[in-house]
Write an enzyme that holds these catalytic residues in place. Sequence first.
Site, short mmCIF file in Angstrom:
data_model
loop_
_atom_site.label_atom_id
_atom_site.label_comp_id
_atom_site.label_asym_id
_atom_site.label_seq_id
_atom_site.Cartn_x
_atom_site.Cartn_y
_atom_site.Cartn_z
N ASP A 199 16.93 3.12 20.58
CA ASP A 199 16.76 3.52 19.18
C ASP A 199 18.12 3.84 18.55
O ASP A 199 18.40 3.47 17.40
CB ASP A 199 15.85 4.74 19.09
CG ASP A 199 15.56 5.14 17.65
OD1 ASP A 199 14.99 4.31 16.92
OD2 ASP A 199 15.92 6.26 17.26
N LYS A 202 20.43 2.16 15.20
CA LYS A 202 21.07 2.96 14.17
C LYS A 202 22.57 2.69 14.08
O LYS A 202 23.12 2.56 12.97
CB LYS A 202 20.82 4.45 14.43
CG LYS A 202 19.35 4.84 14.31
CD LYS A 202 19.12 6.30 14.66
CE LYS A 202 17.66 6.67 14.54
NZ LYS A 202 17.37 8.07 14.92
#
Length: 818
Positions: A679, A683
Amino acid sequence: MKVLKFGGSSVATPERIEGLIEILKEYYTKGEKFTVVFSAFGGVTDSLIEMSKIAAKGKEDYLELLEVFKKRHTDAAKALIAAPTIDRILPLLEENHEVLRNLLYGIFLLREASPRTMDYVLSFGERNSAFIIAHAMESRGIKANYLDARDVITTDKKFGAANVDIETTYRNIREYYNAHPEIQVATGFIATAKGGLTTTLGRGGSDYTASLLAAGLDAQHVEIWTDVDGVLTCDPRKVKRAFTIPTMTYAEAMEMSHFGAKVIYPPTLQPALKKRIPIYIKNTFNPSFEGTFISDKHDPSERAVKGISSIGKIALLTLSGSGLFGVPGIAGRLFNTLAQAGINIILITQGSSENSISFAVKPEVARNAKKAVEKAFEYELQMGVVNPIKVEDKLSVVAIIGQNMRYQPGIAARMFGALGQNGINAVAIAQGSSELNISVVIPRDDETKALNALHEAYFLSDTRELHLFIVGVGLIGGTLLSQIKQQAAYLKKHKGLEIKVVGLSNSKRMIFNADGIDLDGWKEELIVAKDTADLPIFIGRMKEMNLPNSIFVDNTASSSIPNYYETILDSSISISTPNKIAASSAYLQYQRLKTIAQKRGIQFLYETNVGAGLPVISTLNDLMNSGDEILKIEGVISGSLSFIFNSFQADTKFSDIVKAAQKQGYTEPDPRDDLSGHDMRRKIIILAREAGFPLEENDVTINSILPEAAVQAASVDDFFQVLEQSNEHFETLRAQAAEEDKVLRMVAKLDNGKATIGLERFDSNHPFYNLSGSDNMIVFTTKRYQTRPLVVQGPGAGAEVTAAGVFAEIITIGSYLS
């Protein structure tokens, strides 16, 4: 003297007639001098046409319609006229109906309804209407007299749209009214030609009758009573926030009527215009409302644009080629050809290059127009100096109208800005030198959208309406809806934004409402919704609704929904989303989405992809746009990993901290999704791209903190068992950092275009040292912020802050569109 005219909707039923008689009684009581013109009862003219068509086909079915016609008028007379007058009136009505029966029987025998005969047939509508109402008025104390307009209005024998002999008609009107001092109740629409033949005045004929009577009597003004509150700024069936125009000039009214305003019709204005007689447009069902006042008075201080109108169906033909350049008489030949073919031109536009002339006509005559032009320019077409005639259909024309436009710069810019921001292409543009109107030809599917966008731009500039289509109503989506509901009144009052949620979908059902879904009951409405959730259908409906200022909000983490972003953006619909898939997918696709948004003049925003509601991406963009150079980005950009390492102390076990994070909802159900760093990779890719580095997934190095056995564990329970066996390893890492007076932080880093993710140690001199809870922190080291880096810190996860970030983007898009 005042002339009042009541249309078919005003006299459709006895109850409505009772209402208008109350209006007339008020005039009469005040001692006003007036005369009244009535149309046929609502729907009667169409019924008479239908009877005649059926009779002309040799079918006796016309008799059924005739009986309905007779009964309707007889019942109306009985309802409106009391005894003993009704006993005298009914035989006269029956006599009239018998004449109509014989006339229709003649059509039945001849199998033909000529224009001359049709004019006579149609006259029975107005004659019955005015006759009944005149006696109803008389029975209520108004001294009234029935006037058959054939006794005063004289025309030629152009049946169906006869031309009035103005001089004779005005003389007849004056003589008749001088001899008859009572309140005259006149038939609209009908007149007479030499020999006593009945004629009709064509479309808007009853209004024309009123205008002729006013001109002949030098009336104070004309009042046209209809079923709307005057002339509106736009068609209320297409623009629900349309409102009444208080005052207009004759010229403005003529333009509005040319471009589709149904309340008035140009011939109506001509007699009054020539004598400068004002016209009021009023509402029978709202008689106290002032309505619209039309006159020759022009007030330069009034708003520049008075109204917006449209013609829904047109075809655009273009004559082009080198043979047009510098050749005198081309336009004359073209328009003379069309005139001889009986083709009316709605709009004309020609570029200064003289290379082409485009003109709009009704679609049903486009083929004939093309043939006529091809025949007229046959030689030039054969020589190749004129191109084949181009025909474009499925078009509409929208126009902004106002006499003050010529005095105010920027009017056209606002028009094209409103159209452009809503993805509406201008096919052709026309503006007269008087600057009374600016007309734009657009795709027909965009007509309603264009009217609403323009109406908002010129009349509601203090309030902008946003239309939201929201997919995903879980924690983030549901919180967003609550925030919108809570803040709606404030935004409308202080920011001029009215936010309407017009489409809503969860994983099971979807609902739509162009007027806005009730945010108090959206959950219940979704539960009972009939439409099963289907993303392609949802997006298709969104496009079909074609509302201005539309925004698509994706509150999901779905990997399939971003596949539709391209078609959504290409439809000029902005996007706001916390979904990271699109912005972190292949760089080429990321660039393509941003390019489409820029090309379409809309927004593709994903601020909440990094740091939830924190201004991370916007801060980075501000640094870049202001000319700063990004040297390094460091970020604790996972709320779950921030919580885990901020909570990891000497007296705790690492596996227990992870379990606590899972239980409190900081991690995914399977904590490996967070601990893997995948994750965070999405980003840092997004931040790198915003900083100008075209990173792909494989360009990011992840230094995994998990033992391979934990990664490969068959289940979450197995994972925790393996993780417990690794507690000593993590405690060693923590202790080593503590010995150096440092802390552990899971950090994503972009340094000189290279991206890494891993566990690092930081001392008290680094901003990461004092992080607590689940806070995110992003540190920007730039040329300007080199000695003391720029820090953005705050909650980086949670429904409230993420929804607030999406909400802020919606407001940003609203401001951008304005």
